[in-house]
Design an enzyme around this catalytic site. Structure first.
Site, PDB file in Angstrom:
ATOM      1  N   ASP A 155       0.841  -1.199   0.000  1.00  0.00           N
ATOM      2  CA  ASP A 155       0.000   0.000   0.000  1.00  0.00           C
ATOM      3  C   ASP A 155       0.879   1.253   0.000  1.00  0.00           C
ATOM      4  O   ASP A 155       1.704   1.438   0.886  1.00  0.00           O
ATOM      5  CB  ASP A 155      -0.891   0.006   1.253  1.00  0.00           C
ATOM      6  CG  ASP A 155      -1.832   1.192   1.274  1.00  0.00           C
ATOM      7  OD1 ASP A 155      -2.889   1.110   0.616  1.00  0.00           O
ATOM      8  OD2 ASP A 155      -1.525   2.213   1.933  1.00  0.00           O
ATOM      9  N   TYR A 187       2.516   9.936  -0.226  1.00  0.00           N
ATOM     10  CA  TYR A 187       3.652   9.442   0.561  1.00  0.00           C
ATOM     11  C   TYR A 187       4.990   9.787  -0.107  1.00  0.00           C
ATOM     12  O   TYR A 187       6.039   9.678   0.528  1.00  0.00           O
ATOM     13  CB  TYR A 187       3.586   7.918   0.779  1.00  0.00           C
ATOM     14  CG  TYR A 187       2.322   7.392   1.421  1.00  0.00           C
ATOM     15  CD1 TYR A 187       1.402   8.251   2.036  1.00  0.00           C
ATOM     16  CD2 TYR A 187       2.032   6.030   1.431  1.00  0.00           C
ATOM     17  CE1 TYR A 187       0.235   7.768   2.602  1.00  0.00           C
ATOM     18  CE2 TYR A 187       0.861   5.547   2.015  1.00  0.00           C
ATOM     19  CZ  TYR A 187      -0.031   6.421   2.580  1.00  0.00           C
ATOM     20  OH  TYR A 187      -1.191   5.933   3.147  1.00  0.00           O
ATOM     21  N   LYS A 219      -2.969   5.898  -4.308  1.00  0.00           N
ATOM     22  CA  LYS A 219      -4.158   6.727  -4.068  1.00  0.00           C
ATOM     23  C   LYS A 219      -4.011   8.096  -4.719  1.00  0.00           C
ATOM     24  O   LYS A 219      -2.895   8.634  -4.764  1.00  0.00           O
ATOM     25  CB  LYS A 219      -4.366   6.927  -2.553  1.00  0.00           C
ATOM     26  CG  LYS A 219      -4.229   5.647  -1.738  1.00  0.00           C
ATOM     27  CD  LYS A 219      -4.408   5.879  -0.244  1.00  0.00           C
ATOM     28  CE  LYS A 219      -4.065   4.636   0.551  1.00  0.00           C
ATOM     29  NZ  LYS A 219      -2.652   4.491   0.917  1.00  0.00           N
ATOM     30  N   HIS A 222      -8.059   9.072  -1.855  1.00  0.00           N
ATOM     31  CA  HIS A 222      -7.433   9.093  -0.531  1.00  0.00           C
ATOM     32  C   HIS A 222      -8.396   9.589   0.568  1.00  0.00           C
ATOM     33  O   HIS A 222      -8.495   8.988   1.624  1.00  0.00           O
ATOM     34  CB  HIS A 222      -6.166   9.959  -0.585  1.00  0.00           C
ATOM     35  CG  HIS A 222      -5.123   9.553   0.401  1.00  0.00           C
ATOM     36  ND1 HIS A 222      -3.787   9.538   0.108  1.00  0.00           N
ATOM     37  CD2 HIS A 222      -5.205   9.144   1.693  1.00  0.00           C
ATOM     38  CE1 HIS A 222      -3.098   9.138   1.175  1.00  0.00           C
ATOM     39  NE2 HIS A 222      -3.936   8.903   2.148  1.00  0.00           N
TER      40      HIS A 222
HETATM   41  N1  LIG Z   1      -5.715   5.908   3.712  1.00  0.00           N
HETATM   42  C1  LIG Z   1      -5.198   6.664   4.636  1.00  0.00           C
HETATM   43  O1  LIG Z   1      -5.639   7.810   4.873  1.00  0.00           O
HETATM   44  C2  LIG Z   1      -4.053   6.155   5.444  1.00  0.00           C
HETATM   45  C3  LIG Z   1      -3.593   6.873   6.557  1.00  0.00           C
HETATM   46  C4  LIG Z   1      -2.528   6.349   7.294  1.00  0.00           C
HETATM   47  C5  LIG Z   1      -1.952   5.134   6.925  1.00  0.00           C
HETATM   48  N2  LIG Z   1      -2.396   4.461   5.812  1.00  0.00           N
HETATM   49  C6  LIG Z   1      -1.768   3.179   5.375  1.00  0.00           C
HETATM   50  O2  LIG Z   1      -1.828   2.242   6.467  1.00  0.00           O
HETATM   51  C7  LIG Z   1      -0.518   1.767   6.751  1.00  0.00           C
HETATM   52  C8  LIG Z   1      -0.380   1.393   8.216  1.00  0.00           C
HETATM   53  O3  LIG Z   1      -0.702   2.476   9.063  1.00  0.00           O
HETATM   54  P1  LIG Z   1       0.388   3.306   9.887  1.00  0.00           P
HETATM   55  O4  LIG Z   1       1.701   3.205   9.204  1.00  0.00           O
HETATM   56  O5  LIG Z   1      -0.184   4.651  10.102  1.00  0.00           O
HETATM   57  O6  LIG Z   1       0.418   2.617  11.312  1.00  0.00           O
HETATM   58  P2  LIG Z   1       0.634   1.157  11.902  1.00  0.00           P
HETATM   59  O7  LIG Z   1       0.892   0.166  10.841  1.00  0.00           O
HETATM   60  O8  LIG Z   1      -0.497   0.936  12.849  1.00  0.00           O
HETATM   61  O9  LIG Z   1       1.937   1.359  12.806  1.00  0.00           O
HETATM   62  C9  LIG Z   1       3.212   1.545  12.283  1.00  0.00           C
HETATM   63  C10 LIG Z   1       4.175   1.749  13.460  1.00  0.00           C
HETATM   64  O10 LIG Z   1       4.197   0.579  14.282  1.00  0.00           O
HETATM   65  C11 LIG Z   1       5.536   0.084  14.391  1.00  0.00           C
HETATM   66  N3  LIG Z   1       5.431  -1.400  14.340  1.00  0.00           N
HETATM   67  C12 LIG Z   1       4.991  -2.140  13.299  1.00  0.00           C
HETATM   68  N4  LIG Z   1       4.975  -3.446  13.612  1.00  0.00           N
HETATM   69  C13 LIG Z   1       5.427  -3.542  14.890  1.00  0.00           C
HETATM   70  C14 LIG Z   1       5.661  -4.632  15.755  1.00  0.00           C
HETATM   71  N5  LIG Z   1       5.401  -5.889  15.385  1.00  0.00           N
HETATM   72  N6  LIG Z   1       6.162  -4.363  16.999  1.00  0.00           N
HETATM   73  C15 LIG Z   1       6.414  -3.091  17.390  1.00  0.00           C
HETATM   74  N7  LIG Z   1       6.216  -2.008  16.608  1.00  0.00           N
HETATM   75  C16 LIG Z   1       5.725  -2.227  15.354  1.00  0.00           C
HETATM   76  C17 LIG Z   1       6.281   0.644  13.202  1.00  0.00           C
HETATM   77  O11 LIG Z   1       7.653   0.808  13.514  1.00  0.00           O
HETATM   78  P3  LIG Z   1       8.883   0.462  12.511  1.00  0.00           P
HETATM   79  O12 LIG Z   1       8.449   0.831  11.122  1.00  0.00           O
HETATM   80  O13 LIG Z   1       9.961   1.342  13.035  1.00  0.00           O
HETATM   81  O14 LIG Z   1       9.176  -0.984  12.674  1.00  0.00           O
HETATM   82  C18 LIG Z   1       5.593   1.992  13.019  1.00  0.00           C
HETATM   83  O15 LIG Z   1       6.133   2.941  13.930  1.00  0.00           O
HETATM   84  C19 LIG Z   1       0.360   2.965   6.320  1.00  0.00           C
HETATM   85  O16 LIG Z   1       1.714   2.648   6.253  1.00  0.00           O
HETATM   86  C20 LIG Z   1      -0.288   3.344   5.019  1.00  0.00           C
HETATM   87  O17 LIG Z   1       0.097   2.462   3.993  1.00  0.00           O
HETATM   88  C21 LIG Z   1      -3.436   4.962   5.082  1.00  0.00           C
END
Ligand SMILES: NC(=O)c1ccc[n+]([C@@H]2O[C@H](COP(=O)([O-])OP(=O)(O)OC[C@H]3O[C@@H](n4cnc5c(N)ncnc54)[C@H](OP(=O)(O)O)[C@@H]3O)[C@@H](O)[C@H]2O)c1
Length: 287
Positions: free
Chosen positions: A46, A51, A80, A113
């Site tokens: 994704d 980004y 997106k 988005h």
């Molecule tokens: N459509 C939208 O509006 C929207 C908005 C936000 C996000 N997204 C998408 O959703 C994806 C995921 O959301 P997100 O990146 O906001 O948050 P997330 O996946 O909930 O959390 C990511 C964070 O958690 C840490 N992490 C991941 N796995 C872990 C584990 N097993 N143990 C400990 N820490 C862990 C990562 O650290 P490290 O990377 O340092 O390991 C990072 O700091 C995004 O990357 C993006 O592709 C979409």
């Protein structure tokens, strides 16, 4: 509780349930992170124009295909259209730009988005979303993207879109994690044959310090991250966890060998304030 490893959009396209997120992954690490994710077994990536890392995502995918003998059809890449590119002509141009950046021949899933909201666009919001969607449908009908969908759409946005849409969205990607379970949106999606995806499934690590999450993770002998992801899956959403750390990437895929019981699901459902953005798309004043 049956949790599936693949899901099928209403147009028949089947993809892995767990995806790999790339928001806030720095440009210079994105290609290696995506390469590693594909090596570990992720098959859905994704990204988004916003980004700023589409080129690096494409490069990581191409390298992994070559080195690991993965065929293009085995990989799914979502991107997106950003808020400043809404509307028919601008969306078509944004789509071509993403195609160029990714350089993978086609896109697998193209999403709006954020919906234009009435807070900023007043009565025009609905027409703006409809014209953006027309462009998405055009790209889909040309076969340049295998599926189209939306992100951060609430039921009323989806309802409005359905008034003029010829193709129904295949996906709605929403914020969903402990402390922010938008179950009304999920129920609406299922009623309309739309796959709900969970962004920030671990509340951007905000859920890891919560005492209930920590205690339940210990009970099931998994990490807090795995507990959150399993909870998301048992709610019927497709999580797209982000991590640039290989051991965490692997851990986040390993969530199929335990099951959270009903009482514990309810305890997680009841949590509040676990972090994440907790944005309401109707009141968020962005573009
Ligand atoms: N459509 C939208 O509006 C929207 C908005 C936000 C996000 N997204 C998408 O959703 C994806 C995921 O959301 P997100 O990146 O906001 O948050 P997330 O996946 O909930 O959390 C990511 C964070 O958690 C840490 N992490 C991941 N796995 C872990 C584990 N097993 N143990 C400990 N820490 C862990 C990562 O650290 P490290 O990377 O340092 O390991 C990072 O700091 C995004 O990357 C993006 O592709 C979409």
């Amino acid at each position: 509780m049956n949790v599936f490893k693949t899901i099928t959009y209403h147009n028949g396209v089947t993809v892995p349930t767990i995806g790999y997120g790339t928001y806030k992954t720095p440009y210079e690490s994105t290609s290696d992170a995506v390469y590693e994710a594909l090596r570990l077994g992720y098959r859905h990536i994704d990204t988004a124009a916003y980004y700023g890392n589409e080129k690096a995502v494409g490069e990581g995918v191409r390298r992994a295909m070559k080195d690991f003998g993965i065929h293009r059809e085995e990989i799914s890449v979502a991107t997106k259209v950003w808020n400043t590119d809404r509307g028919y002509e601008k969306t078509l141009a944004a789509f071509q730009k993403s195609m160029e950046n990714l350089d993978l021949g086609y896109i697998d899933l193209y999403l709006i988005h954020w919906p234009a909201n009435t807070l900023r666009y007043g009565d025009e919001a609905k027409a703006i979303n409809a014209s953006t969607w027309k462009a998405m449908e055009y790209c889909y009908l040309l076969g340049q993207t295998k599926a189209i969908g939306v992100s951060n759409f609430l039921p009323h946005h989806l309802e409005e879109l359905s008034e003029t849409a010829n193709v129904a969205p295949m996906v709605d990607q929403i914020e969903f994690h402990p402390g922010w379970a938008q179950t009304d949106v999920v129920e609406y999606c299922y009623a309309c044959d739309i796959i709900p995806e969970a962004w920030s499934p671990m509340a951007r690590s905000g859920a890891f310090d919560n005492e209930t999450i920590v205690a339940l993770a210990q009970k099931y002998q998994v990490s807090p991250a795995q507990l959150c992801l399993r909870w998301v899956l048992q709610h019927g959403l497709r999580p797209i966890p982000k991590s640039v750390t290989p051991s965490r990437m692997a851990e986040n895929l390993d969530v199929y060998d335990f099951e959270i019981d009903e009482e514990d699901m309810a305890a997680i459902d009841a949590l509040k304030n676990c972090g994440g953005s907790c944005h309401n798309p109707d009141t968020l004043d962005i573009y």
